[in-house]
Scaffold this active site. Structure first.
Site, PDB file in Angstrom:
ATOM      1  N   ASP A 175     -10.705 -34.030  23.763  1.00  0.00           N
ATOM      2  CA  ASP A 175     -10.018 -33.169  24.725  1.00  0.00           C
ATOM      3  C   ASP A 175     -10.235 -33.728  26.132  1.00  0.00           C
ATOM      4  OD1 ASP A 175      -9.090 -31.211  26.420  1.00  0.00           O
ATOM      5  OD2 ASP A 175     -10.377 -29.613  25.635  1.00  0.00           O
TER       6      ASP A 175
ATOM      7  N   HIS B 103     -12.517 -54.094  16.582  1.00  0.00           N
ATOM      8  CA  HIS B 103     -13.469 -53.514  15.633  1.00  0.00           C
ATOM      9  C   HIS B 103     -14.859 -54.121  15.782  1.00  0.00           C
ATOM     10  CE1 HIS B 103     -14.855 -51.367  12.203  1.00  0.00           C
ATOM     11  NE2 HIS B 103     -13.725 -51.309  11.535  1.00  0.00           N
TER      12      HIS B 103
END
Length: 430
Positions: free
Chosen positions: A380, A166
């Site tokens: 995608d 993070h």
């Protein structure tokens, strides 16, 4: 709206191949990379999964090979992710940009993708097998900033599992990286190239702490809140109709001019959780949540800022007031907390950390992490968008996750853990 138990997915066995270190496809700058004070406090590993079913029109290439080659290329732009976390002489985190490489591993599962069930309610014992974990790592410095695992299933579908630190980026930055990676996989230019320079958020000299930063304040536990009891996990689905009803409830006494979905839902969960934990009326309780500061800095952070542009803000009140006053009271506190995040406040928070190295206190506190607005579902890689995305791990006892749900992603799942008696009360209240 009803409560649902976390689904336990099918027992999953994954055979892993040897892991590889993926270096950038071209030479990159070798230097020590600065991490801002907004990066320092959240150096935790975040694990996520992206599920891609087999389709008749799918490409014939091996997904692992395609995604790995795209990673080489995108790391040219995001080269700090190929480095290693280190410590400055002052004991602050930085990145040694030595191009050692991101970790990449391929695996084969012994079942079909649909056998995993609904991943919006994570089961770490199962989903954890879909994300590479560095064996025997003793601390954050021994874990590469990025590890990726592509697991093929018997049906021809696959899962991309990511393990990312993070401190390298917040949710928006991570989303932009994953989408840049998927664009590269499809041979497209990056729609949002990363802006790498984090010295924009250096502490000032001299330091100028202009606000009280109660996000770091310790609260006295006068309610005998248990520290280490076993937690029971539930996921509560709020439909668009239920969310609209919550907003109407918050507005009905005329105390508010407006109310957002986040403001109503976070206030509602904070109130009911405090009641379920049976906090004493005089117990101070705190709500923490992150606000995106990108547009709140002056000037705003550049588009594609690669780093944490979020800051924690807080609400603080007595549990008795939270429980007894109308929902509009809690919503008003949340709105004030959001409004507090200005350039001056953000700079003050950066300077406060520089002076004190304080970590947020979590006694009698609820920390809300919102993923519902992040478009990870658009990644995608050439096999269409993922049918499911989500975190691998369950929230800690002070943390609640907001996750988008359903095909239209207009419902919100609230995932949380409480001691069993408190969870029973929470379900009754909600």
């Amino acid at each position: 709206m009803g409560a649902e138990s976390v689904i336990t997915q099918a027992k999953l066995e994954v055979k892993l191949h040897e892991h590889a270190l993926i270096k950038p496809a071209e030479p990159t700058e070798n230097h020590v990379y600065f991490l801002s004070n907004l990066d320092q406090n959240i150096a935790v590993i975040v694990q996520t999964v992206y599920c891609y079913p087999a389709r008749e029109e799918d490409r014939v290439e091996n997904p692992g090979l395609v995604i790995k080659e795209a990673l080489r290329k995108v790391l040219v732009h995001y080269y700090p992710l190929a480095g290693r976390i280190g410590l400055s002489p002052e004991g602050k985190l930085n990145v040694n940009c030595n191009a050692e490489g991101a970790v990449f591993v391929e695996g084969e599962a012994d079942c079909r993708l649909e056998d995993l069930g609904d991943m919006c309610k994570p089961d770490p014992s199962t989903l954890g097998r879909l994300v590479y974990t560095v064996p025997d790592a003793k601390n954050i410095l021994e874990i590469p900033p990025l590890a990726a695992q592509v697991t093929m299933f018997k049906c021809g579908g696959f899962v991309l599992g990511l393990s990312m630190n993070h401190c390298m980026f917040d949710g928006l930055g991570a989303m932009e990286f994953v989408n840049s990676w998927s664009e590269t996989s499809r041979g497209l230019p990056l729609s949002v190239p990363p802006y790498l320079d984090r010295t924009l958020l250096q502490a000032r000299s001299p330091l100028k702490i202009e606000y009280p930063h109660h996000e770091f304040s310790e609260i006295e536990n006068i309610s005998n809140l248990t520290e280490d009891s076993e937690l029971e996990y539930r996921s509560f689905c709020f439909s668009p109709e239920k969310l609209a009803e919550l907003k109407r409830t918050a507005m009905e006494d005329g105390a508010l001019v407006k109310c957002s979905t986040f403001e109503a839902l976070s206030s509602h969960v904070w109130r009911l959780r405090s009641k379920a934990l049976q906090m004493a009326p005089t117990q101070e309780t705190k709500l923490l949540f992150a606000v995106d500061g990108r547009k709140r800095f002056n000037p705003p952070l550049p588009k594609g800022y690669f780093g944490n542009g979020i800051a924690l803000t807080y609400c603080l009140c007595r549990a008795g007031d939270l429980a007894d006053k109308p929902l509009s009271f809690a919503v008003g506190l949340v709105q004030e907390a959001i409004g507090m995040i200005t350039d001056k406040y953000l700079r003050s928070a950066i300077d406060c950390f520089e002076a004190n190295r304080a970590k947020p206190s979590l006694t009698a506190t609820l920390l809300i992490t919102t993923w519902s607005h992040l478009s990870f579902h658009t990644a995608d890689f050439g096999w269409g968008e993922p049918v499911q995305t989500g975190p691998v791990t369950l929230p800690g006892k002070e943390v609640v996750l907001f996750l988008s749900h359903g095909k239209e992603r207009k419902s919100i799942n609230v995932l949380m853990g409480l001691p069993p008696p408190a969870m029973q009360r929470f379900e009754e209240y909600i």
